[in-house]
Design an enzyme around this catalytic site. Structure first.
Site, short mmCIF file in Angstrom:
data_model
loop_
_atom_site.label_atom_id
_atom_site.label_comp_id
_atom_site.label_asym_id
_atom_site.label_seq_id
_atom_site.Cartn_x
_atom_site.Cartn_y
_atom_site.Cartn_z
N ARG A 141 25.32 39.31 113.04
CA ARG A 141 24.55 37.61 113.44
C ARG A 141 24.69 36.68 114.07
O ARG A 141 24.27 35.20 114.61
CB ARG A 141 24.38 36.91 111.80
CG ARG A 141 24.38 37.24 110.56
CD ARG A 141 23.00 37.22 109.87
NE ARG A 141 22.71 38.37 109.22
CZ ARG A 141 22.46 39.64 108.28
NH1 ARG A 141 23.55 40.17 109.39
NH2 ARG A 141 22.77 38.78 106.97
N SER A 172 19.57 31.88 104.06
CA SER A 172 20.68 31.75 104.24
C SER A 172 20.89 30.42 105.54
O SER A 172 21.70 30.80 106.58
CB SER A 172 21.70 33.10 103.83
OG SER A 172 21.41 33.88 103.21
N GLU A 187 24.55 29.01 109.56
CA GLU A 187 23.88 29.79 110.43
C GLU A 187 22.64 29.05 110.93
O GLU A 187 22.46 29.91 112.46
CB GLU A 187 23.10 31.00 108.93
CG GLU A 187 22.10 31.49 109.49
CD GLU A 187 22.00 33.12 108.72
OE1 GLU A 187 23.16 33.19 107.89
OE2 GLU A 187 20.90 33.08 109.19
#
Ligand SMILES: Cc1cc2nc3c(=O)[nH]c(=O)nc-3n(C[C@H](O)[C@H](O)[C@H](O)COP(=O)(O)OP(=O)(O)OC[C@H]3O[C@@H](n4cnc5c(N)ncnc54)[C@H](O)[C@@H]3O)c2cc1C
Length: 342
Positions: free
Chosen positions: A165, A239, A337
């Protein structure tokens, strides 16, 4: 130049919060990108490129510079042989349009990344991933305007510092490269099992044994429908927290206290643990916070939703509530995130 002034940034984040951009413009070609950057440079204004806004949250203060929305279109075949097809996609194409295009042609490589919102140009920034696959598995190279060198450059996969990520575009070179196209290599073969646990379970339960890119896309679509709210209906950024990566010793200690904790092996003997499981355990699944107007999704505690929040300050207050409780219970600080901008 067709540059708008005082634009509400709520429309440019799927969390639907934040202040105003001093200037905002769309770019549908490389020339336009360059001209817009020059326009901002001559006025000493900072520049940021965005896509759909599905991974950003704007501060209430807004953005005192030029926001460029990437609208560069196009899907082209760059190379082909017996085994592979390589395509080059414009940074302003919807990511999922590329996935649909490739699965319809029976090509393998990005079917696990079905239904991820956002544009192609943003996909390398956080190295989008799902169901055990990542963009970096298939990305060959990308083209970008380098705002330091003031010219267009081509970066190969190995030059992007991809990891879980993340990439150089999210870390050391944040904001430096405005990504105009992405080239990916797809295979003319079928995806091979075993697949990521939840996907494999779904396929087994539904007795799906024809593992074509199209059936995998359909399965991923069905699973995601339950886990993730549609951002055009419920304001969210997917998320909200990344899965923390901890050392084995810490994992064993946690496992002793919480035998049902969910963890997977990661590189260097580290363990990746499920952030959603911790948030749920902390009591925040399907949670609705009257004070801030924020909540969490019924299908996944990991998804923070904006029900009636009016400010980003509200969101941050609710996030802190979750982070504090998880830290109190597990001694782990959750990392956000979606990016808070600027
Ligand atoms: C419901 C939902 C589900 C999601 N599921 C997943 C998932 O499964 N996996 C996953 O990895 N992500 C997921 N996401 C996050 C998000 O979809 C991805 O991060 C996506 O790549 C963001 O694309 P965007 O166009 O919306 O980028 P934006 O949110 O507009 O921008 C994100 C960042 O990239 C930068 N950026 C954008 N475009 C460019 C460009 N052309 N050049 C340089 N920098 C750029 C921006 O400045 C910002 O820093 C999900 C989000 C939602 C809302």
């Amino acid at each position: 130049m067709n540059i708008q002034e005082n634009v509400d940034l709520k429309a440019h984040s799927t969390m639907r919060l934040g202040g105003k951009a001093h200037y905002l413009a769309e770019a549908d070609s490389e020339t336009r990108v360059k001209n817009l950057v020059n326009w901002a440079n001559t006025r000493n204004l900072p520049v940021i490129m965005i896509g759909e806004g599905s991974n950003i949250i704007w501060q209430d203060e807004g953005y005192q510079g030029l926001v460029i929305v990437n609208k560069i279109p196009g899907i082209k075949i760059a190379a082909e042989d017996d085994k592979n097809l390589t395509i080059k996609a414009g940074g302003g194409e919807m990511w999922d349009k590329i996935v649909e295009w490739s699965t319809n042609k029976n090509l393998t490589g990005i079917e696990f990344l079905s239904r991820i919102p956002g544009y192609v140009g943003a996909a390398p920034v956080q190295n989008i991933g799902a169901y055990g696959a990542e963009l970096s598995d298939v990305l060959v190279e990308l083209e970008a305007y380098d705002t330091n060198l003031r010219k267009f450059v081509t970066l190969a996969n190995k030059d992007c510092a991809f990891a879980y990520r993340t990439s150089r575009f999210k870390t050391v070179d944040k904001g430096r490269f405005l990504i105009t196209s992405v080239t990916i290599k797809l295979a003319k073969s079928s995806p091979k099992p075993p697949f990521y646990e939840s996907l494999q379970n779904y396929l087994d339960e539904h007795k799906i044994r024809d593992y074509s890119p199209r059936t995998i896309r359909q399965a991923v679509t069905e699973i995601r429908k339950i886990k993730l709210p549609d951002p055009s209906v419920v304001a969210n950024n997917g998320s909200f927290f990344t899965n923390p990566i901890i050392n084995k010793l810490k994992y064993q200690k946690l496992k002793a206290d919480f035998p049902e904790i969910k963890g997977w092996g990661h590189s260097d003997g580290q363990i990746k643990i499920a952030a959603g499981w911790m948030v749920e355990k902390a009591g925040f699944k399907d949670f609705h916070d009257k004070k801030t107007g924020m909540g969490t999704w019924w299908g996944s505690a990991l998804v923070m939703i904006n029900e009636e929040a009016r400010t980003t300050a509200d969101l941050l207050a609710f996030k802190q509530k979750i982070v504090s409780k998880v830290y109190e219970m597990f001694g782990i600080i959750l990392e956000q995130e979606p990016e808070l901008l600027p």
